[in-house]
Motif scaffolding. Structure first.
Motif, PDB file in Angstrom:
ATOM      1  N   ARG A 150      22.910  51.426  -8.128  1.00 47.71           N
ATOM      2  CA  ARG A 150      23.135  50.322  -9.077  1.00 47.71           C
ATOM      3  C   ARG A 150      23.890  50.804 -10.304  1.00 47.71           C
ATOM      4  O   ARG A 150      24.828  50.159 -10.765  1.00 47.71           O
ATOM      5  CB  ARG A 150      21.802  49.705  -9.509  1.00 47.71           C
ATOM      6  N   VAL A 151      23.486  51.933 -10.849  1.00 46.13           N
ATOM      7  CA  VAL A 151      24.110  52.458 -12.064  1.00 46.13           C
ATOM      8  C   VAL A 151      25.582  52.799 -11.820  1.00 46.13           C
ATOM      9  O   VAL A 151      26.448  52.460 -12.624  1.00 46.13           O
ATOM     10  CB  VAL A 151      23.346  53.701 -12.580  1.00 46.13           C
ATOM     11  N   LEU A 152      25.864  53.462 -10.702  1.00 44.28           N
ATOM     12  CA  LEU A 152      27.234  53.893 -10.423  1.00 44.28           C
ATOM     13  C   LEU A 152      28.085  52.817  -9.764  1.00 44.28           C
ATOM     14  O   LEU A 152      29.309  52.890  -9.810  1.00 44.28           O
ATOM     15  CB  LEU A 152      27.222  55.143  -9.524  1.00 44.28           C
ATOM     16  N   GLY A 153      27.446  51.848  -9.140  1.00 50.99           N
ATOM     17  CA  GLY A 153      28.192  50.856  -8.378  1.00 50.99           C
ATOM     18  C   GLY A 153      28.965  51.512  -7.249  1.00 50.99           C
ATOM     19  O   GLY A 153      30.123  51.179  -7.019  1.00 50.99           O
ATOM     20  N   ALA A 154      28.324  52.473  -6.599  1.00 53.09           N
ATOM     21  CA  ALA A 154      29.015  53.277  -5.597  1.00 53.09           C
ATOM     22  C   ALA A 154      28.080  53.604  -4.437  1.00 53.09           C
ATOM     23  O   ALA A 154      26.869  53.458  -4.536  1.00 53.09           O
ATOM     24  CB  ALA A 154      29.502  54.574  -6.234  1.00 53.09           C
ATOM     25  N   ARG A 155      28.687  54.063  -3.351  1.00 53.98           N
ATOM     26  CA  ARG A 155      27.916  54.520  -2.191  1.00 53.98           C
ATOM     27  C   ARG A 155      27.500  55.964  -2.440  1.00 53.98           C
ATOM     28  O   ARG A 155      28.343  56.853  -2.567  1.00 53.98           O
ATOM     29  CB  ARG A 155      28.754  54.431  -0.928  1.00 53.98           C
ATOM     30  N   VAL A 156      26.214  56.219  -2.509  1.00 57.74           N
ATOM     31  CA  VAL A 156      25.681  57.538  -2.811  1.00 57.74           C
ATOM     32  C   VAL A 156      25.469  58.299  -1.510  1.00 57.74           C
ATOM     33  O   VAL A 156      24.848  57.798  -0.574  1.00 57.74           O
ATOM     34  CB  VAL A 156      24.367  57.433  -3.610  1.00 57.74           C
ATOM     35  N   HIS A 157      25.992  59.527  -1.471  1.00 54.02           N
ATOM     36  CA  HIS A 157      25.831  60.381  -0.286  1.00 54.02           C
ATOM     37  C   HIS A 157      24.657  61.331  -0.436  1.00 54.02           C
ATOM     38  O   HIS A 157      23.990  61.653   0.545  1.00 54.02           O
ATOM     39  CB  HIS A 157      27.105  61.191  -0.044  1.00 54.02           C
ATOM     40  N   ALA A 158      24.422  61.798  -1.650  1.00 53.81           N
ATOM     41  CA  ALA A 158      23.326  62.746  -1.884  1.00 53.81           C
ATOM     42  C   ALA A 158      22.870  62.664  -3.330  1.00 53.81           C
ATOM     43  O   ALA A 158      23.680  62.526  -4.242  1.00 53.81           O
ATOM     44  CB  ALA A 158      23.777  64.165  -1.565  1.00 53.81           C
ATOM     45  N   VAL A 175      24.466  63.756  -8.470  1.00 50.67           N
ATOM     46  CA  VAL A 175      24.791  62.741  -7.472  1.00 50.67           C
ATOM     47  C   VAL A 175      26.151  63.055  -6.857  1.00 50.67           C
ATOM     48  O   VAL A 175      27.103  63.382  -7.568  1.00 50.67           O
ATOM     49  CB  VAL A 175      24.844  61.330  -8.114  1.00 50.67           C
ATOM     50  N   ARG A 176      26.227  62.936  -5.558  1.00 51.20           N
ATOM     51  CA  ARG A 176      27.504  63.011  -4.827  1.00 51.20           C
ATOM     52  C   ARG A 176      27.707  61.631  -4.220  1.00 51.20           C
ATOM     53  O   ARG A 176      26.841  61.115  -3.525  1.00 51.20           O
ATOM     54  CB  ARG A 176      27.445  64.078  -3.749  1.00 51.20           C
ATOM     55  N   TYR A 177      28.870  61.021  -4.527  1.00 54.56           N
ATOM     56  CA  TYR A 177      29.077  59.629  -4.134  1.00 54.56           C
ATOM     57  C   TYR A 177      30.543  59.330  -3.897  1.00 54.56           C
ATOM     58  O   TYR A 177      31.417  60.130  -4.224  1.00 54.56           O
ATOM     59  CB  TYR A 177      28.511  58.694  -5.204  1.00 54.56           C
ATOM     60  N   SER A 178      30.791  58.173  -3.321  1.00 53.18           N
ATOM     61  CA  SER A 178      32.153  57.666  -3.130  1.00 53.18           C
ATOM     62  C   SER A 178      32.347  56.490  -4.061  1.00 53.18           C
ATOM     63  O   SER A 178      31.558  55.543  -4.048  1.00 53.18           O
ATOM     64  CB  SER A 178      32.370  57.177  -1.697  1.00 53.18           C
ATOM     65  N   ALA A 179      33.398  56.550  -4.860  1.00 54.79           N
ATOM     66  CA  ALA A 179      33.717  55.456  -5.764  1.00 54.79           C
ATOM     67  C   ALA A 179      34.199  54.260  -4.949  1.00 54.79           C
ATOM     68  O   ALA A 179      34.964  54.409  -4.006  1.00 54.79           O
ATOM     69  CB  ALA A 179      34.777  55.882  -6.762  1.00 54.79           C
ATOM     70  N   ILE A 180      33.738  53.098  -5.333  1.00 54.61           N
ATOM     71  CA  ILE A 180      34.139  51.861  -4.664  1.00 54.61           C
ATOM     72  C   ILE A 180      34.900  51.020  -5.671  1.00 54.61           C
ATOM     73  O   ILE A 180      34.437  50.822  -6.786  1.00 54.61           O
ATOM     74  CB  ILE A 180      32.905  51.086  -4.154  1.00 54.61           C
ATOM     75  N   GLY A 181      36.057  50.513  -5.274  1.00 51.88           N
ATOM     76  CA  GLY A 181      36.836  49.652  -6.187  1.00 51.88           C
ATOM     77  C   GLY A 181      37.300  50.431  -7.389  1.00 51.88           C
ATOM     78  O   GLY A 181      37.939  51.460  -7.272  1.00 51.88           O
TER      79      GLY A 181
END
Length: 188
Positions: A150-158, A175-181
């Motif tokens: 929710r905070v990042l607005g992204a898909r979190v991988h780890a 956090v390791r994540y993929s930025a969306i939009g």
């Protein structure tokens, strides 16, 4: 002339590494002098030891100890460690290359190519790493993951919990994540 040419090629290679790859991508001025200094220092010591009866291994061992001390004295990201050791390797290759003149420059070119490709901005452009301090103490992994997404607005991988403070109600996570939009959280 052979050694002078290899020294010149080393200086050209470290210039490409530092001014062509590292600084334009990461903009840390303090590491520019570190990479250049390490390279030229190793080049000078390896060059002087390669022509003497003193073992080159002794000199390289000393630089190994110095590099460990340097790496422990300040926190470096993994890509900075890779640039650091690339600068070291370039400095060693110049004077210690035996045999064919093309071997040292070819290996230097390989190092530059690997660093160019491995640290290219187009390689995994949406993947990010960020350290977050959350304003709640999360002990439930599912609730933590949902809040971080929710905070990042992204898909979190780890998500790796670094600290949970139950008194002050905070949680520190990596956090390791993929930025969306749009790119929320521009950490690397």
């Amino acid at each position: 002339m052979h050694r002078i040419a290899l020294f010149g090629i080393d200086l050209l290679a470290v210039s490409v590494l530092v001014f062509g790859l590292y600084f334009p991508r990461h903009r840390r001025r303090d590491l520019v002098v570190a990479f250049l200094g390490v390279n030229v220092g190793v080049l000078a010591v390896a060059g002087s030891l390669s022509g003497s009866t003193v073992s080159a291994g002794l000199g390289l061992g000393l630089f190994g100890v110095l590099s460990i001390i340097r790496l422990r004295s300040t926190e470096l990201d993994q890509h900075e460690v890779a640039y650091y050791f690339s600068a070291l390797a370039l400095g060693i290759l110049g004077p210690l290359t035996d045999g064919e003149l093309w071997v040292g420059p070819a290996l230097m070119g390989l190092i530059l190519l690997v660093m160019y490709l491995g640290d290219h901005p187009r390689l995994f452009p949406s993947y990010r790493r960020q350290v977050l301090v959350l304003d709640a103490a999360y002990t439930d992994q599912t609730a933590l993951l949902a809040q971080v997404e929710r905070v990042l607005g992204a898909r979190v991988h780890a998500v790796t919990v670094e600290r949970v403070d139950l008194v002050n109600e905070t949680t520190v996570v990596e956090v390791r994540y993929s930025a969306i939009g749009n790119l929320v959280g521009a950490g690397r």
